[in-house]
Scaffold this active site. Structure first.
Site, PDB file in Angstrom:
ATOM      1  CG  HIS A  34      -1.876  -1.052   1.383  1.00 13.51           C
ATOM      2  ND1 HIS A  34      -1.753  -2.050   2.314  1.00 13.51           N
ATOM      3  CD2 HIS A  34      -3.019  -1.306   0.708  1.00 13.51           C
ATOM      4  CE1 HIS A  34      -2.791  -2.868   2.213  1.00 13.51           C
ATOM      5  NE2 HIS A  34      -3.580  -2.449   1.249  1.00 13.51           N
ATOM      6  CD  GLN A  58     -13.788  -4.655  -2.236  1.00 16.74           C
ATOM      7  OE1 GLN A  58     -14.038  -3.463  -2.419  1.00 16.74           O
ATOM      8  NE2 GLN A  58     -12.574  -5.156  -2.440  1.00 16.74           N
ATOM      9  CB  SER A 184      -4.624  -6.863   4.302  1.00 15.77           C
ATOM     10  OG  SER A 184      -4.277  -5.633   3.709  1.00 15.77           O
TER      11      SER A 184
END
Ligand code: AMP
Length: 268
Positions: A34, A58, A184
């Site tokens: 990120h 999502q 993540s």
């Protein structure tokens, strides 16, 4: 660094600024991947905005949504240290207000196949949230990671129609020293799982050179506990920091119950 929780406060602030805004949409639990996007945005814009919003639309599995890691305090420390100007942290009602009449864009052809098959509704959710975020943030340039290759293609396709003056930048995948693509979701893997997951990149790299060996690569992954959903070559058309790419090997599968995706993009 300013924090914004509501669309109204953000909009008032945004309209008072002049200069280019680079925008990095995220779901938090930030890692170096990120931060690479943020660094690229920092290089190319007057201001940088990052959004942190775990978009329920999502996730096609509730368990995955509930287990999604949340590390907001350390995220903000990382963003501050990266020179971010504004962080948008909306609650769900700010993005999807009740009795909402907003007509969100729909994904196009790029959403067919691969993730579109294994995660029904996923790209509709992605386009929904990215559309609203683009509308609100009004970025000059938006940054996406090559790690989510099909997402880059889906966003590129819908944005070309709805936001023709918006520039999209694809940033290379950041990997651990082992080759494992940072994600993540990796924090949910055991130490052994993290080691085993490095086999994914090795398989992609091998297939680039030996494209007929898909079956033996699937078996090798299985020996490391990785169940493949798809592992296939793909034609793409994507401008990256390394130039225009036209081929990729793409992977999705499960290890320790966690869904992992990766890809290797190249030019032939
Ligand atoms: P996420 O928080 O997973 O929605 O990701 C936010 C953005 O970061 C997306 O554009 C991702 O493709 C990108 N991203 C995630 N992991 C990586 C990585 N390992 N390298 C580069 N970009 C990444």
């Amino acid at each position: 660094m300013k924090l914004f929780y509501t669309r109204d406060k953000w909009a008032a602030f945004r309209s008072d600024t002049s200069g280019s805004w680079g925008f990095v949409p995220t779901m938090g639990a930030l890692h170096q991947g990120h931060l690479d996007l943020v660094a690229q945005a920092r290089l190319e814009n007057t201001f940088v905005a990052v959004s942190i919003f775990v978009n329920p639309k999502q996730f096609n599995q509730t368990a995955d949504l509930l287990a999604y890691p949340k590390t907001i305090e350390s995220d903000l420390i990382l963003l501050q240290a990266s020179g971010v100007d504004a962080v948008f942290l909306p609650v769900t009602g700010e993005i999807y207000p009740e009795n909402d009449t907003y007509e969100a864009a729909s994904p196009g052809q790029a959403a067919l196949g691969l993730e579109g098959v294994y995660r029904p509704g996923h790209f509709q959710g992605v386009v929904n949230v990215v559309d609203r975020l683009f509308e609100l943030i009004k970025p000059s340039i938006a940054y996406f990671g090559q790690k989510d290759l099909q997402q880059c293609l889906v966003v590129q396709e819908f944005a070309a129609l709805k936001y023709p003056s918006l520039k999209l930048v694809t940033v290379s995948t950041r990997r651990e020293a082992s080759g494992l693509a940072m994600s993540s979701r990796n924090v949910r893997l055991s130490d052994k799982g993290r080691e085993d997951a490095a086999e994914i990149f090795k398989a992609l790299d091998h297939l680039r050179e030996f494209p007929t060996e898909t079956e033996s690569m699937r078996l090798r992954l299985l020996e490391s506990g990785i169940e493949t959903e798809y592992l296939e070559p793909m034609e793409v058309r994507l401008n990256t920091q390394k130039g225009l790419m036209n081929r990729a090997w793409v992977f999705a599968g499960y290890l320790e119950g966690i869904r992992l995706i990766d890809n290797l993009l190249f030019k032939e």
